[in-house]
Design a protein around this motif. Structure first.
Motif, PDB file in Angstrom:
ATOM      1  N   ALA A 279       0.830  -1.204   0.000  1.00 48.99           N
ATOM      2  CA  ALA A 279       0.000   0.000   0.000  1.00 48.99           C
ATOM      3  C   ALA A 279       0.867   1.258   0.000  1.00 48.99           C
ATOM      4  O   ALA A 279       0.609   2.209  -0.746  1.00 48.99           O
ATOM      5  CB  ALA A 279      -0.930  -0.007   1.209  1.00 48.99           C
ATOM      6  N   LEU A 280       1.905   1.251   0.841  1.00 48.69           N
ATOM      7  CA  LEU A 280       2.824   2.391   0.893  1.00 48.69           C
ATOM      8  C   LEU A 280       3.478   2.634  -0.460  1.00 48.69           C
ATOM      9  O   LEU A 280       3.590   3.774  -0.921  1.00 48.69           O
ATOM     10  CB  LEU A 280       3.917   2.130   1.928  1.00 48.69           C
ATOM     11  CG  LEU A 280       3.695   2.549   3.361  1.00 48.69           C
ATOM     12  CD1 LEU A 280       4.871   2.090   4.204  1.00 48.69           C
ATOM     13  CD2 LEU A 280       3.504   4.055   3.485  1.00 48.69           C
ATOM     14  N   ALA A 281       3.936   1.545  -1.077  1.00 48.32           N
ATOM     15  CA  ALA A 281       4.658   1.679  -2.344  1.00 48.32           C
ATOM     16  C   ALA A 281       3.786   2.305  -3.427  1.00 48.32           C
ATOM     17  O   ALA A 281       4.293   2.981  -4.321  1.00 48.32           O
ATOM     18  CB  ALA A 281       5.161   0.311  -2.797  1.00 48.32           C
ATOM     19  N   GLY A 282       2.465   2.087  -3.336  1.00 52.70           N
ATOM     20  CA  GLY A 282       1.570   2.606  -4.355  1.00 52.70           C
ATOM     21  C   GLY A 282       1.093   4.018  -4.141  1.00 52.70           C
ATOM     22  O   GLY A 282       0.381   4.560  -4.997  1.00 52.70           O
ATOM     23  N   LEU A 283       1.434   4.624  -3.020  1.00 55.59           N
ATOM     24  CA  LEU A 283       0.973   5.981  -2.750  1.00 55.59           C
ATOM     25  C   LEU A 283       1.758   7.001  -3.570  1.00 55.59           C
ATOM     26  O   LEU A 283       2.990   6.963  -3.612  1.00 55.59           O
ATOM     27  CB  LEU A 283       1.132   6.312  -1.265  1.00 55.59           C
ATOM     28  CG  LEU A 283       0.254   5.550  -0.279  1.00 55.59           C
ATOM     29  CD1 LEU A 283       0.604   5.981   1.148  1.00 55.59           C
ATOM     30  CD2 LEU A 283      -1.220   5.790  -0.563  1.00 55.59           C
ATOM     31  N   PRO A 284       1.081   7.943  -4.195  1.00 57.84           N
ATOM     32  CA  PRO A 284       1.812   9.011  -4.885  1.00 57.84           C
ATOM     33  C   PRO A 284       2.775   9.746  -3.951  1.00 57.84           C
ATOM     34  O   PRO A 284       3.868  10.162  -4.369  1.00 57.84           O
ATOM     35  CB  PRO A 284       0.706   9.936  -5.388  1.00 57.84           C
ATOM     36  CG  PRO A 284      -0.509   9.072  -5.471  1.00 57.84           C
ATOM     37  CD  PRO A 284      -0.372   8.067  -4.363  1.00 57.84           C
ATOM     38  N   GLU A 285       2.393   9.874  -2.681  1.00 55.78           N
ATOM     39  CA  GLU A 285       3.245  10.577  -1.714  1.00 55.78           C
ATOM     40  C   GLU A 285       4.535   9.822  -1.409  1.00 55.78           C
ATOM     41  O   GLU A 285       5.481  10.387  -0.869  1.00 55.78           O
ATOM     42  CB  GLU A 285       2.485  10.790  -0.402  1.00 55.78           C
ATOM     43  CG  GLU A 285       1.212  11.601  -0.538  1.00 55.78           C
ATOM     44  CD  GLU A 285      -0.013  10.723  -0.736  1.00 55.78           C
ATOM     45  OE1 GLU A 285      -1.085  11.117  -0.251  1.00 55.78           O
ATOM     46  OE2 GLU A 285       0.110   9.658  -1.372  1.00 55.78           O
ATOM     47  N   SER A 286       4.565   8.511  -1.756  1.00 62.19           N
ATOM     48  CA  SER A 286       5.761   7.706  -1.495  1.00 62.19           C
ATOM     49  C   SER A 286       6.735   7.694  -2.659  1.00 62.19           C
ATOM     50  O   SER A 286       7.799   7.087  -2.563  1.00 62.19           O
ATOM     51  CB  SER A 286       5.363   6.255  -1.181  1.00 62.19           C
ATOM     52  OG  SER A 286       4.665   6.170   0.030  1.00 62.19           O
ATOM     53  N   GLN A 287       6.364   8.338  -3.748  1.00 62.74           N
ATOM     54  CA  GLN A 287       7.220   8.288  -4.932  1.00 62.74           C
ATOM     55  C   GLN A 287       8.620   8.789  -4.590  1.00 62.74           C
ATOM     56  O   GLN A 287       8.804   9.873  -4.042  1.00 62.74           O
ATOM     57  CB  GLN A 287       6.624   9.127  -6.055  1.00 62.74           C
ATOM     58  CG  GLN A 287       7.391   9.002  -7.361  1.00 62.74           C
ATOM     59  CD  GLN A 287       6.621   9.606  -8.535  1.00 62.74           C
ATOM     60  OE1 GLN A 287       5.402   9.766  -8.469  1.00 62.74           O
ATOM     61  NE2 GLN A 287       7.330   9.928  -9.594  1.00 62.74           N
TER      62      GLN A 287
ATOM     63  N   ALA B  71       5.397   3.116  -8.895  1.00 58.98           N
ATOM     64  CA  ALA B  71       5.572   1.885  -8.122  1.00 58.98           C
ATOM     65  C   ALA B  71       5.864   0.690  -9.013  1.00 58.98           C
ATOM     66  O   ALA B  71       6.421  -0.314  -8.545  1.00 58.98           O
ATOM     67  CB  ALA B  71       4.336   1.617  -7.277  1.00 58.98           C
ATOM     68  N   ALA B  72       5.498   0.760 -10.291  1.00 57.15           N
ATOM     69  CA  ALA B  72       5.736  -0.366 -11.193  1.00 57.15           C
ATOM     70  C   ALA B  72       7.223  -0.643 -11.375  1.00 57.15           C
ATOM     71  O   ALA B  72       7.612  -1.756 -11.745  1.00 57.15           O
ATOM     72  CB  ALA B  72       5.085  -0.096 -12.552  1.00 57.15           C
ATOM     73  N   GLY B  73       8.076   0.344 -11.107  1.00 54.49           N
ATOM     74  CA  GLY B  73       9.504   0.154 -11.259  1.00 54.49           C
ATOM     75  C   GLY B  73      10.230  -0.241  -9.991  1.00 54.49           C
ATOM     76  O   GLY B  73      11.436  -0.480 -10.014  1.00 54.49           O
ATOM     77  N   ILE B  74       9.513  -0.322  -8.866  1.00 54.60           N
ATOM     78  CA  ILE B  74      10.147  -0.718  -7.611  1.00 54.60           C
ATOM     79  C   ILE B  74      10.541  -2.188  -7.674  1.00 54.60           C
ATOM     80  O   ILE B  74       9.797  -3.020  -8.195  1.00 54.60           O
ATOM     81  CB  ILE B  74       9.182  -0.458  -6.429  1.00 54.60           C
ATOM     82  CG1 ILE B  74       9.023   1.049  -6.204  1.00 54.60           C
ATOM     83  CG2 ILE B  74       9.663  -1.133  -5.151  1.00 54.60           C
ATOM     84  CD1 ILE B  74       7.996   1.411  -5.151  1.00 54.60           C
ATOM     85  N   GLU B  75      11.723  -2.518  -7.154  1.00 54.68           N
ATOM     86  CA  GLU B  75      12.177  -3.908  -7.149  1.00 54.68           C
ATOM     87  C   GLU B  75      11.413  -4.690  -6.078  1.00 54.68           C
ATOM     88  O   GLU B  75      11.241  -4.203  -4.948  1.00 54.68           O
ATOM     89  CB  GLU B  75      13.682  -3.952  -6.889  1.00 54.68           C
ATOM     90  CG  GLU B  75      14.463  -3.321  -8.035  1.00 54.68           C
ATOM     91  CD  GLU B  75      15.872  -2.891  -7.643  1.00 54.68           C
ATOM     92  OE1 GLU B  75      16.741  -2.922  -8.518  1.00 54.68           O
ATOM     93  OE2 GLU B  75      16.085  -2.532  -6.469  1.00 54.68           O
ATOM     94  N   VAL B  76      10.961  -5.904  -6.424  1.00 60.10           N
ATOM     95  CA  VAL B  76      10.042  -6.653  -5.577  1.00 60.10           C
ATOM     96  C   VAL B  76      10.529  -8.083  -5.351  1.00 60.10           C
ATOM     97  O   VAL B  76      10.872  -8.791  -6.304  1.00 60.10           O
ATOM     98  CB  VAL B  76       8.630  -6.707  -6.197  1.00 60.10           C
ATOM     99  CG1 VAL B  76       7.677  -7.506  -5.304  1.00 60.10           C
ATOM    100  CG2 VAL B  76       8.086  -5.304  -6.441  1.00 60.10           C
TER     101      VAL B  76
END
Length: 508
Positions: free
Chosen positions: A200-208, A301-306
């Motif tokens: 959820a955090l990773a998907g927040l615009p504020e977390s970019q 968030a699509a580019g965050i390593e998972v």
């Protein structure tokens, strides 16, 4: 004593086995009084030197004297609403700019604490030269109760737990350099409800730009998360249980009364064959714009390593020791399967689960179904979606079974935690870990622990002590199996995914 001069103020911590440790560091203003059920606000800081040598209170939660039969307890007193603090472990408070690992505990949205000894960041910090941060945040009614839009400041939304975590993450970004950390290399890791939080955090615009990579351990992405309208029904039930008629009265209650009402809500919301969740995140379109399972497929968030994984028998954690399920008959389990697959397909699905586990009884079929629909299949769907992009994930399944209770727990939910942390000495109270062969246990822990460290440092979990682990990609679906022998397998859980693809074509 260890000392740090950070922007909010000076801290006095301790040295523990070569690490500088700072405990109960406040990252947000106390969410008490009129601030109960309000979004987190940054902590204003302090003057002088703040003592950071002892843990502060954990978030209020239900507490079983003597613990539970699986974990032996998941939260210890003292509890208090003024709980928005974090703990930090660092090899040195210098300018080395080490990678940062932020841990978000799980607990079904109602239990747990970032300061539990089993979640100590010491092993990761010492073995990986990492700065580790573990956070407390509001849980249960105080974090997840939706009080309604009329009660909220404009634009604040429903998920106060998520505002806590975002505030903590911003605190880490702004202050972690003073503790030897690199604010540009933050990995957020969580397990179960904490993995839902992480996504959820990773998907927040504020977390970019705040999160570089995530580790999602056993996320229950199969949960059907409510809208605000549906949440208000549960809020009304909670208020009735608490004996109040208005939010003002509810806000005035002492927190132990809220914990008492939570016990009643468990009773009202528990359904046979479903994981009990009296409180859930709310997809409100403000603080949580979409289901966390979809968060890592959109925008930045699509580019965050998972890295994502699950245990082979997740659901055994909550069901294997419960006599109400041990005596289940095939007809009742088939009826539960029909909830997901429809009545016509249910008998065939039951038979498929029987074939997949030789000797399976009705309870085994039910637990495998719950494992698949709540944990394994939604995680696979995320992996499948990311495999279509240039940003695949690293996927794993934890297979080593517990020995306790004659093996009935299998590779249950939470069993992978002490292996990832490599700190079995902190899990001695947990029946889940009792009786494991020390040589097998410690060897697997070394392999997993080093993989988690490598991923936090580089975004790639590979290290010399394990077989080659390739990302989960279209055509191979490589999944690392963590067992007494660690093996990378292609399409390890494909049968579960294909079986549940039937539900995509079933009319609602």
């Amino acid at each position: 004593m260890a000392h740090v001069h950070a922007p909010p103020g000076s801290l006095r911590g301790t040295f523990e086995d070569g690490l500088a440790v700072f405990r109960a560091v406040p990252y947000a203003a106390p969410p008490v009084g009129e601030q109960r059920w309000r979004p987190a606000r940054p902590h204003p800081g302090w003057t002088g030197t703040r003592d950071a040598t002892a843990d502060g209170p954990s978030a209020p939660q239900m507490h079983l004297e003597g613990g539970d039969p699986v974990l032996g307890g998941h939260g210890s007193p003292p509890f208090d609403e003024d709980c928005l603090t974090l703990d930090i472990w660092t090899p040195a408070a210098d300018d080395a700019r080490r990678p940062v690992l932020v841990w978000i505990h799980g607990g079904g949205f109602v239990s747990g604490s970032g300061s539990l000894p089993n979640y100590s960041g010491a092993t990761f910090s010492r073995d990986g030269d990492l700065v580790v941060v573990s956070i407390n945040y509001r849980i249960g009614a105080l974090g997840y109760l939706y009080t309604g839009s009329e009660d909220e400041p404009k634009g604040s939304g429903a998920n106060h737990w998520l505002t806590d975590q975002l505030t903590a993450l911003r605190w880490v970004r702004d202050n972690i350099a003073a503790f030897g950390g690199d604010p540009d290399s933050i990995t957020v890791a969580g397990q179960s409800g904490g993995a839902v939080s992480t996504a959820a955090l990773a998907g927040l615009p504020e977390s970019q730009g705040l999160i570089r990579r995530v580790i999602l351990m056993s996320p229950p992405f199969g949960l059907d998360l409510p809208t605000p309208e549906a949440s208000l029904e549960r809020t009304a039930a909670f208020m009735e249980l608490a004996g109040v008629k208005t939010l003002a009265e509810l806000r005035a209650l002492p927190w132990p009364a809220l914990i008492g009402a939570t016990g009643g809500l468990f009773g009202r919301t528990t359904r046979w064959g479903y994981w009990p969740t009296p409180f859930l995140p709310v997809i409100d379109g403000v603080t949580l714009p979409r289901h966390p399972a979809e968060s890592l497929l959109h925008g930045a968030a699509a580019g965050i390593e998972v890295m994502i994984g699950w245990t082979r028998e997740e659901a055994n954690f909550g069901f294997a020791l419960n006599e109400a399920y041990a005596t289940a008959d095939p007809d009742r389990v088939t009826a539960r399967i029909a909830d997901t697959f429809g009545p016509e397909a249910a008998p065939g699905v039951y038979a498929a689960y029987e074939r997949a586990r030789p000797g399976a009884g009705p309870a085994d079929v039910l637990m495998d179904l719950i494992t698949d629909e709540l944990f394994r299949v939604p995680a696979l769907r995320l992996a499948e979606a990311r495999a279509q992009t240039e940003h695949p994930v690293w996927a794993y399944q934890f297979d080593l079974p517990a020995v306790a209770y004659d093996g009935r727990l299998g590779a249950a939910h939470c069993l992978e935690l002490p292996f990832a942390f490599a700190n079995f000495d902190q899990w001695a109270h947990a029946p889940l870990t009792a009786g494991l062969n020390p040589a097998v246990r410690d060897g697997l822990a070394r392999t997993m622990h080093e993989a988690w460290i490598a991923f936090a440092r580089t975004g790639d979990p590979n290290h010399p002590g394990m077989p080659r682990w390739n990302p989960y990609e279209k055509g191979t679906r490589t999944t690392m199996r963590f067992d007494s022998v660690v093996t990378a397998l292609d399409d390890l859980a494909g049968d579960s995914l294909r079986l549940h693809e039937r539900t995509a074509d079933r009319p609602a």
